[in-house]
Design a protein around this motif. Structure first.
Motif, mmCIF file in Angstrom:
data_model
loop_
_atom_site.group_PDB
_atom_site.id
_atom_site.type_symbol
_atom_site.label_atom_id
_atom_site.label_comp_id
_atom_site.label_asym_id
_atom_site.label_seq_id
_atom_site.Cartn_x
_atom_site.Cartn_y
_atom_site.Cartn_z
ATOM 1 N N TRP A 140 19.078 12.628 3.914
ATOM 2 C CA TRP A 140 18.833 13.733 4.513
ATOM 3 C C TRP A 140 17.673 14.336 4.124
ATOM 4 C CZ3 TRP A 140 21.340 15.288 8.599
ATOM 5 C CH2 TRP A 140 22.784 15.014 8.858
ATOM 6 N N GLU B 126 31.097 17.154 7.368
ATOM 7 C CA GLU B 126 29.709 16.546 7.323
ATOM 8 C C GLU B 126 29.820 15.061 7.904
ATOM 9 O OE1 GLU B 126 26.406 15.991 3.874
ATOM 10 O OE2 GLU B 126 28.314 16.992 3.274
ATOM 11 N N ARG C 251 16.638 17.321 5.566
ATOM 12 C CA ARG C 251 16.969 18.643 5.597
ATOM 13 C C ARG C 251 18.414 18.934 6.511
ATOM 14 N NH1 ARG C 251 13.049 22.936 8.860
ATOM 15 N NH2 ARG C 251 12.164 23.088 6.976
ATOM 16 N N LYS C 252 19.224 20.118 6.060
ATOM 17 C CA LYS C 252 20.274 20.087 6.773
ATOM 18 C C LYS C 252 20.351 21.716 7.102
ATOM 19 C CE LYS C 252 23.077 17.227 3.948
ATOM 20 N NZ LYS C 252 24.334 16.974 3.149
ATOM 21 N N GLU C 253 20.300 21.926 8.236
ATOM 22 C CA GLU C 253 20.207 23.331 8.646
ATOM 23 C C GLU C 253 21.689 23.877 9.177
ATOM 24 O OE1 GLU C 253 17.439 23.992 11.744
ATOM 25 O OE2 GLU C 253 15.608 23.109 10.570
ATOM 26 N N ARG C 254 22.737 22.857 9.372
ATOM 27 C CA ARG C 254 24.039 23.622 9.444
ATOM 28 C C ARG C 254 24.572 23.348 8.301
ATOM 29 N NH1 ARG C 254 25.489 23.050 15.755
ATOM 30 N NH2 ARG C 254 23.469 23.679 16.485
#
Length: 83
Positions: free
Chosen positions: A29, A21, A31-34
């Motif tokens: 954050w 990370e 949004r975290k898409e990965r």
């Protein structure tokens, strides 16, 4: 250094690694898409490969693996003689 590639039994490709990370100094954050963390993938190959000639390159985040077929697995042309 966080990536390991194995070829087992001549026709199975295993890729193991860890996606870390990124450190964020300021902000939160939204949004975290990965995903982050350890991962492992096992891929069955359609034919046996030559393990001695496999090459792997990581260029700008894209992993390219070149796996030539073994010499015994390649089709051979058989000449036909007319008598």
């Amino acid at each position: 250094s966080d990536l390991e590639i194995y070829v087992t039994a001549g026709n199975q490709l295993t890729i193991k690694g860890e996606r870390k990370e990124p450190a964020v100094e300021k902000g939160v954050w939204d949004r975290k898409e990965r995903g982050f963390g350890r991962f492992s993938r096992v891929i069955d190959l359609p034919s046996t490969v030559d393990a001695e000639r496999i090459e792997a390159r990581l260029h700008q985040g894209v992993l390219t693996i070149t796996m030539p077929k073994c010499a015994e697995c390649r089709p051979k042309k058989i000449p036909v003689r007319a008598e």
